[in-house]
Design a protein around this motif. Structure first.
Motif, PDB file in Angstrom:
ATOM      1  N   LEU A 275      -5.288   5.358   9.790  1.00 62.66           N
ATOM      2  CA  LEU A 275      -5.477   4.023  10.363  1.00 62.66           C
ATOM      3  C   LEU A 275      -6.426   3.190   9.516  1.00 62.66           C
ATOM      4  CD1 LEU A 275      -5.121   1.960  12.633  1.00 62.66           C
ATOM      5  CD2 LEU A 275      -6.962   3.132  13.889  1.00 62.66           C
ATOM      6  N   GLY A 276      -7.540   3.786   9.109  1.00 67.94           N
ATOM      7  CA  GLY A 276      -8.495   3.070   8.269  1.00 67.94           C
ATOM      8  C   GLY A 276      -7.901   2.657   6.934  1.00 67.94           C
ATOM      9  N   GLY A 277      -7.080   3.533   6.341  1.00 67.15           N
ATOM     10  CA  GLY A 277      -6.441   3.211   5.080  1.00 67.15           C
ATOM     11  C   GLY A 277      -5.502   2.027   5.191  1.00 67.15           C
ATOM     12  N   VAL A 283      -6.462  -5.738   4.206  1.00 65.20           N
ATOM     13  CA  VAL A 283      -7.518  -6.598   3.660  1.00 65.20           C
ATOM     14  C   VAL A 283      -7.247  -6.893   2.187  1.00 65.20           C
ATOM     15  CG1 VAL A 283      -9.985  -6.744   3.126  1.00 65.20           C
ATOM     16  CG2 VAL A 283      -9.235  -5.795   5.317  1.00 65.20           C
ATOM     17  N   GLY A 284      -6.791  -5.865   1.435  1.00 63.53           N
ATOM     18  CA  GLY A 284      -6.503  -6.051   0.023  1.00 63.53           C
ATOM     19  C   GLY A 284      -5.446  -7.102  -0.227  1.00 63.53           C
ATOM     20  N   PHE A 285      -4.358  -7.071   0.530  1.00 63.84           N
ATOM     21  CA  PHE A 285      -3.298  -8.058   0.338  1.00 63.84           C
ATOM     22  C   PHE A 285      -3.688  -9.433   0.881  1.00 63.84           C
ATOM     23  CE2 PHE A 285      -0.552  -4.409  -0.504  1.00 63.84           C
ATOM     24  CZ  PHE A 285       0.214  -4.910  -1.550  1.00 63.84           C
ATOM     25  N   PHE A 286      -4.526  -9.454   1.895  1.00 66.76           N
ATOM     26  CA  PHE A 286      -5.004 -10.746   2.403  1.00 66.76           C
ATOM     27  C   PHE A 286      -5.854 -11.455   1.349  1.00 66.76           C
ATOM     28  CE2 PHE A 286      -8.003 -13.469   4.693  1.00 66.76           C
ATOM     29  CZ  PHE A 286      -7.128 -14.227   5.461  1.00 66.76           C
ATOM     30  N   ILE A 287      -6.696 -10.689   0.664  1.00 65.90           N
ATOM     31  CA  ILE A 287      -7.522 -11.265  -0.404  1.00 65.90           C
ATOM     32  C   ILE A 287      -6.640 -11.781  -1.542  1.00 65.90           C
ATOM     33  CG2 ILE A 287      -9.194 -10.665  -2.215  1.00 65.90           C
ATOM     34  CD1 ILE A 287     -10.528  -8.802  -0.219  1.00 65.90           C
ATOM     35  N   LEU A 288      -5.472 -11.161  -1.719  1.00 61.00           N
ATOM     36  CA  LEU A 288      -4.589 -11.528  -2.824  1.00 61.00           C
ATOM     37  C   LEU A 288      -3.860 -12.850  -2.598  1.00 61.00           C
ATOM     38  CD1 LEU A 288      -3.951 -10.197  -5.529  1.00 61.00           C
ATOM     39  CD2 LEU A 288      -2.009  -9.053  -4.467  1.00 61.00           C
ATOM     40  N   LEU A 289      -3.962 -13.414  -1.412  1.00 66.48           N
ATOM     41  CA  LEU A 289      -3.302 -14.699  -1.137  1.00 66.48           C
ATOM     42  C   LEU A 289      -3.921 -15.814  -1.976  1.00 66.48           C
ATOM     43  CD1 LEU A 289      -2.997 -14.501   2.759  1.00 66.48           C
ATOM     44  CD2 LEU A 289      -1.157 -14.228   1.087  1.00 66.48           C
ATOM     45  N   PRO A 290      -3.108 -16.726  -2.509  1.00 67.07           N
ATOM     46  CA  PRO A 290      -3.635 -17.818  -3.346  1.00 67.07           C
ATOM     47  C   PRO A 290      -4.456 -18.803  -2.532  1.00 67.07           C
ATOM     48  CG  PRO A 290      -1.269 -17.513  -3.666  1.00 67.07           C
ATOM     49  CD  PRO A 290      -1.639 -16.737  -2.445  1.00 67.07           C
ATOM     50  N   TRP A 291      -5.627 -19.167  -3.061  1.00 66.00           N
ATOM     51  CA  TRP A 291      -6.499 -20.153  -2.420  1.00 66.00           C
ATOM     52  C   TRP A 291      -6.999 -21.128  -3.484  1.00 66.00           C
ATOM     53  CZ3 TRP A 291      -6.237 -19.533   2.690  1.00 66.00           C
ATOM     54  CH2 TRP A 291      -6.009 -18.254   3.202  1.00 66.00           C
ATOM     55  N   ILE A 360      -6.648  -1.782  -2.464  1.00 63.05           N
ATOM     56  CA  ILE A 360      -5.353  -1.100  -2.350  1.00 63.05           C
ATOM     57  C   ILE A 360      -5.450   0.302  -2.953  1.00 63.05           C
ATOM     58  CG2 ILE A 360      -2.939  -1.165  -3.097  1.00 63.05           C
ATOM     59  CD1 ILE A 360      -3.158  -4.232  -2.994  1.00 63.05           C
ATOM     60  N   GLY A 361      -6.232   0.435  -4.020  1.00 64.07           N
ATOM     61  CA  GLY A 361      -6.441   1.740  -4.634  1.00 64.07           C
ATOM     62  C   GLY A 361      -7.202   2.710  -3.749  1.00 64.07           C
ATOM     63  N   ILE A 362      -7.948   2.183  -2.772  1.00 62.70           N
ATOM     64  CA  ILE A 362      -8.626   3.038  -1.791  1.00 62.70           C
ATOM     65  C   ILE A 362      -7.684   3.373  -0.637  1.00 62.70           C
ATOM     66  CG2 ILE A 362     -10.474   3.123  -0.066  1.00 62.70           C
ATOM     67  CD1 ILE A 362     -12.144   1.383  -1.938  1.00 62.70           C
ATOM     68  N   GLY A 363      -6.991   2.376  -0.141  1.00 60.81           N
ATOM     69  CA  GLY A 363      -6.152   2.559   1.034  1.00 60.81           C
ATOM     70  C   GLY A 363      -4.907   3.382   0.774  1.00 60.81           C
ATOM     71  N   TYR A 364      -4.248   3.150  -0.363  1.00 63.09           N
ATOM     72  CA  TYR A 364      -2.978   3.843  -0.606  1.00 63.09           C
ATOM     73  C   TYR A 364      -3.124   5.359  -0.695  1.00 63.09           C
ATOM     74  CZ  TYR A 364       0.942   5.762  -3.159  1.00 63.09           C
ATOM     75  OH  TYR A 364       1.975   6.567  -3.565  1.00 63.09           O
ATOM     76  N   PRO A 365      -4.008   5.922  -1.546  1.00 62.67           N
ATOM     77  CA  PRO A 365      -4.097   7.388  -1.601  1.00 62.67           C
ATOM     78  C   PRO A 365      -4.541   7.995  -0.278  1.00 62.67           C
ATOM     79  CG  PRO A 365      -5.877   6.382  -2.862  1.00 62.67           C
ATOM     80  CD  PRO A 365      -4.931   5.291  -2.503  1.00 62.67           C
ATOM     81  N   SER A 366      -5.398   7.289   0.452  1.00 62.35           N
ATOM     82  CA  SER A 366      -5.828   7.810   1.756  1.00 62.35           C
ATOM     83  C   SER A 366      -4.649   7.924   2.703  1.00 62.35           C
ATOM     84  CB  SER A 366      -6.893   6.881   2.353  1.00 62.35           C
ATOM     85  OG  SER A 366      -8.003   6.744   1.489  1.00 62.35           O
ATOM     86  N   CYS A 367      -3.844   6.872   2.782  1.00 66.88           N
ATOM     87  CA  CYS A 367      -2.682   6.878   3.669  1.00 66.88           C
ATOM     88  C   CYS A 367      -1.628   7.875   3.197  1.00 66.88           C
ATOM     89  CB  CYS A 367      -2.077   5.484   3.744  1.00 66.88           C
ATOM     90  SG  CYS A 367      -3.114   4.258   4.563  1.00 66.88           S
ATOM     91  N   ASN A 368      -1.440   7.955   1.895  1.00 64.13           N
ATOM     92  CA  ASN A 368      -0.408   8.829   1.351  1.00 64.13           C
ATOM     93  C   ASN A 368      -0.674  10.284   1.691  1.00 64.13           C
ATOM     94  OD1 ASN A 368       0.825  10.616  -0.811  1.00 64.13           O
ATOM     95  ND2 ASN A 368       1.771   8.652  -1.334  1.00 64.13           N
ATOM     96  N   VAL A 369      -1.874  10.758   1.390  1.00 60.56           N
ATOM     97  CA  VAL A 369      -2.167  12.171   1.609  1.00 60.56           C
ATOM     98  C   VAL A 369      -2.264  12.496   3.093  1.00 60.56           C
ATOM     99  CG1 VAL A 369      -4.697  11.946   1.493  1.00 60.56           C
ATOM    100  CG2 VAL A 369      -3.603  14.089   0.812  1.00 60.56           C
ATOM    101  N   MET A 370      -2.753  11.564   3.908  1.00 67.45           N
ATOM    102  CA  MET A 370      -2.868  11.831   5.339  1.00 67.45           C
ATOM    103  C   MET A 370      -1.507  11.861   6.025  1.00 67.45           C
ATOM    104  SD  MET A 370      -5.952  12.511   6.159  1.00 67.45           S
ATOM    105  CE  MET A 370      -5.995  13.394   4.583  1.00 67.45           C
TER     106      MET A 370
END
Length: 452
Positions: A275-277, A283-291, A360-370
């Motif tokens: 869930l945390g991942g 959050v990572g993709f939200f930051i990636l939005l153009p502003w 994204i580099g933090i969230g993806y491996p966490s979600c993948n392995v879990m």
């Protein structure tokens, strides 16, 4: 109920061993223990080399495709990247089922030969006089078919590492039962496993979660090179170099995450980390939005401003139409005017991009392995080859749809729409996880509840 949930999180993959039990009394000798872990290390190395090769090729596909076939565009890039996963999706259940009834070395050997032949074809796709992009499409599909052996590798590792949990406290005796369990039977009648129904809802839900996780990272990998070339006016060589460094850094980050996540999962549980991942990915993709109000450089020689003048959209198009385009051999840089959104979409600043990549580099491996760990626990002690094949197939389907989705949406509507839709997908995935949260427990724990 709360204590049961905590117990489920800390449950070994196939439950606790009870000495003397008919169901769990599986032991092995020291010799076979060493042989088993030697095999596991070889498979780890195989997966590592396969992943390295995939990452190297991924960063260079877009420049390579543009070089061998000038008719290829960003939309076709999505299909080329997706063809790898299409081949893997088809092959994974086949190899998984094959490994359930035959020795695992057979599908592994065949898949490796296919991969070698396919990579040789990929290396020479520039030789034909025409239709080179389609040769690349076929080559990447065959490489993906060979990569379907990951289902076999995962099922072996899951069974072998689980065996250690059940035998670590036992004395050295006959290893025949243990080897039979690990290597798989010639028929299903040869293995005795605890009776009990697998929670199919949890299985399907975990496959969906795994699909979304792979979908998100596949589209991120796909869009990195076109995005950085459009936003920062990088040349093809610069994009391959800098994006390669960024993904290499994310790989190091993932290794650190994998090392620490085992300890963290014992404290908070796999489901909480999953869930945390997902939240971190959102959050990572939200930051990636153009502003902001700064626009990317347009891919025209005589337009040097980084912003759009205060004129109407029609006047901008007419002006750009009259400007001579750069000679193709010089490698034009910037956001191509064929993508209309380049004219009105703010640029994504480099700091935004790097921050997003780290998250994204933090969230993806966490979600993948879990998700993979939870899936193995849900399946329990039964032969997992076919189930792992379906899990790999769902991940492959994600790698098919992810590149196609992001390349089409990005080319037509730009990063704002593309990443907004990704944020919406992640929110729906978090909702799904919340709905099935209590069902994602180990087979042994669930079986104990049924008994009670």
């Amino acid at each position: 109920m709360a204590s049961l949930g905590v117990e489920a999180e800390q449950e070994p993959l196939l439950g606790h061993s009870i000495p003397g039990s008919r169901e769990w009394d599986i032991i092995e000798t020291e010799e076979h223990y060493k042989s088993r872990w030697r095999s596991i290390r070889i498979l780890y190395l195989t997966m590592f080399l396969s992943s390295v090769g995939f990452s190297i090729v991924l960063m260079s596909i877009w420049p390579y495709l543009q070089k061998i076939d000038q008719t290829a565009d960003a939309s076709f890039l999505g299909w080329v990247i997706a063809s790898f996963s299409l081949g893997q999706m088809v092959a994974s259940p086949i190899f998984g089922l094959w490994s359930n009834y035959r020795p695992r070395k057979e599908p592994l050997t065949v898949s490796i030969f296919i991969s070698v032949a396919a990579n040789c074809l990929y290396a020479y796709v520039q030789v034909p006089a025409s239709h080179n992009k389609y040769y690349m499409l076929v080559a990447r599909g065959l490489v993906g078919f060979g990569a379907g052996n990951v289902a076999v590798i995962r099922s072996y590792i899951a069974g072998a590492t689980s065996l250690q949990e059940r035998t670590s406290s036992m004395a050295n005796t006959s290893a025949c039962q243990a080897l039979g369990f690990i290597l798989g039977p010639a028929s299903t009648d040869e293995v005795q496993v605890p009776q009990g129904n697998i929670d199919q809802v949890a299985v399907v839900a975990t496959n969906v979660l795994f699909f979304v996780i792979l979908f998100i990272f596949a589209l991120f990998e796909t869009i990195v090179t076109p995005l950085t070339m459009d936003m920062y006016a990088w040349t093809r060589e610069q994009a391959v170099l800098y994006d390669g460094i960024i993904l290499a850094a994310l790989g190091v980050e993932a290794v650190i995450i994998f090392m620490g996540i085992k300890l963290l999962s014992k404290k908070v549980g796999e489901r909480a980390i999953l869930l945390g991942g997902l939240i971190v990915i959102w959050v990572g993709f939200f930051i990636l939005l153009p502003w902001g109000h700064q626009f990317p450089k347009i891919q025209w020689e005589d337009l040097h401003n980084n912003s759009i003048p205060n004129t109407t959209f029609g006047e901008i198009i007419i002006t750009l139409w009259k400007i001579p385009r750069e000679d193709h051999n010089e490698g034009p840089t910037g956001c191509p005017v064929e993508q209309a959104w380049c004219l009105y979409t703010p640029m994504i600043h480099l700091a935004q991009f790097l921050t997003s990549a780290v998250l994204i580099g933090i969230g993806y491996p966490s979600c993948n392995v879990m998700s993979y760990t939870l899936y193995s626990k849900i399946l329990g002690p039964k032969p997992q080859g076919m189930y792992m094949g379906w899990l790999t197939a769902s991940g492959s389907a994600a790698r098919i749809l992810g590149p196609v989705f992001i390349s089409q949406v990005y080319a037509a509507w730009g990063p704002r729409w593309a990443f907004s839709l990704v944020c919406g997908i992640v929110v729906l995935t978090i909702t799904l996880l919340g709905v099935v949260y209590r069902r994602l427990i180990a087979f042994s724990v669930r079986h104990g509840r049924i008994q009670e």
